[in-house]
Enzyme design. Sequence first.
Site, PDB file in Angstrom:
ATOM      1  CE  LYS A  88      -3.855  -2.391   2.159  1.00 30.53           C
ATOM      2  NZ  LYS A  88      -4.499  -2.857   3.388  1.00 30.53           N
ATOM      3  CD  GLN A 126      -3.589  -4.580   6.479  1.00 27.33           C
ATOM      4  OE1 GLN A 126      -3.696  -3.495   5.889  1.00 27.33           O
ATOM      5  NE2 GLN A 126      -3.886  -5.728   5.909  1.00 27.33           N
ATOM      6  CG  ASP A 128      -9.922   0.176   5.265  1.00 23.64           C
ATOM      7  OD1 ASP A 128      -9.625  -0.381   4.204  1.00 23.64           O
ATOM      8  OD2 ASP A 128      -9.314   0.012   6.341  1.00 23.64           O
TER       9      ASP A 128
HETATM   10  N1  GUN Z   1      -6.850  -6.525   5.968  1.00 26.52           N
HETATM   11  C1  GUN Z   1      -7.050  -7.189   4.799  1.00 26.52           C
HETATM   12  N2  GUN Z   1      -7.682  -6.396   3.897  1.00 26.52           N
HETATM   13  C2  GUN Z   1      -7.880  -5.206   4.518  1.00 26.52           C
HETATM   14  C3  GUN Z   1      -8.476  -3.983   4.094  1.00 26.52           C
HETATM   15  O1  GUN Z   1      -8.967  -3.821   2.968  1.00 26.52           O
HETATM   16  N3  GUN Z   1      -8.467  -2.977   5.007  1.00 26.52           N
HETATM   17  C4  GUN Z   1      -7.939  -3.128   6.253  1.00 26.52           C
HETATM   18  N4  GUN Z   1      -7.996  -2.084   7.083  1.00 26.52           N
HETATM   19  N5  GUN Z   1      -7.391  -4.259   6.674  1.00 26.52           N
HETATM   20  C5  GUN Z   1      -7.355  -5.279   5.807  1.00 26.52           C
END
Ligand code: GUN
Length: 289
Positions: free
Chosen positions: A53, A97, A120
């Site tokens: 990311k 995350q 998100d």
């Molecule tokens: N863990 C796995 N996919 C995601 C996501 O799209 N957002 C977040 N915050 N955690 C994740």
Amino acid sequence: MPAKRIDGVAVAKEIREEVGRDAAVLIARGVVPGLTVVLVGDDPASAVYVSSKEKACVAAGMKGETIRLPADTPQAALLALIDKLNADDTVHGILVQMPVPKHIDPQSVILRIAPEKDVDGFHPVNVGRVWIGESTGFAPCTPAGVMVLLERAGVSVAGQDVVVLGRSTIVGKPMTSLLVNASATVTVCHSRTKDLASHTRRADVIIAAIGKPEFLTADMVKPGAVVIDVGINRVVDPSTPKGYRIVGDVAFGPVSEVASQITPVPGGVGPMTIAMLLKNTVRAAEQRA
Ligand code: GUN
């Protein structure tokens, strides 16, 4: 004729280039769109996601920052960090995350993030905004990515029968709300659905997000249907160097013989998720600028 493959890698690249151009417009006005990702603990899979990311942000000319906290970080300390990021004008998007360590309540974390920075799309305010079709809401990145893939594959869902397999908070439910707002007729199927195949067999479009390897088989698909596979499942395969391989929720080979268009795994929906995260972050910056 075998189904046309929908190339998620190519569409994600297009989106990332478009986001880069939008970011450049903001930067010329003195605003550098910034995403801060918070990782609590040292789960190896999460560490890989988080670094991709950050790299994707930097590649699009944006600011990407990762804050790594030890696994035993108290919940109060994480919430205090979110408060600080909420108040920081150089941070446009905040992502904690998931999963977080067991002693932290994920819902308390989600509720603490300012909805305007919740790229998100997990905060209930954004869930509500997306449901009512308010354009300022942030939709979760994976279902938002599915909508873009459908559009760019020339599939209009308006008036179509769409079956969503799975009712998760991150995919199935927001997928349903985006599809309804795009004028589709949506059926959500899940583990308690009676005669699930009777639903999938009359669908024009099937979105598989049920988390079961190769669950959707060719006999469950109407000839000419469009099939989108959101699944990422590891299955044991001693013939591969790693001892496993990644498959989706769709039996790709046989379903390809019946469908008109289909996404592969990997290389379908997966690459869209980060692209949409960048898009949401630039939108967050635009909405504040
Ligand atoms: N863990 C796995 N996919 C995601 C996501 O799209 N957002 C977040 N915050 N955690 C994740």
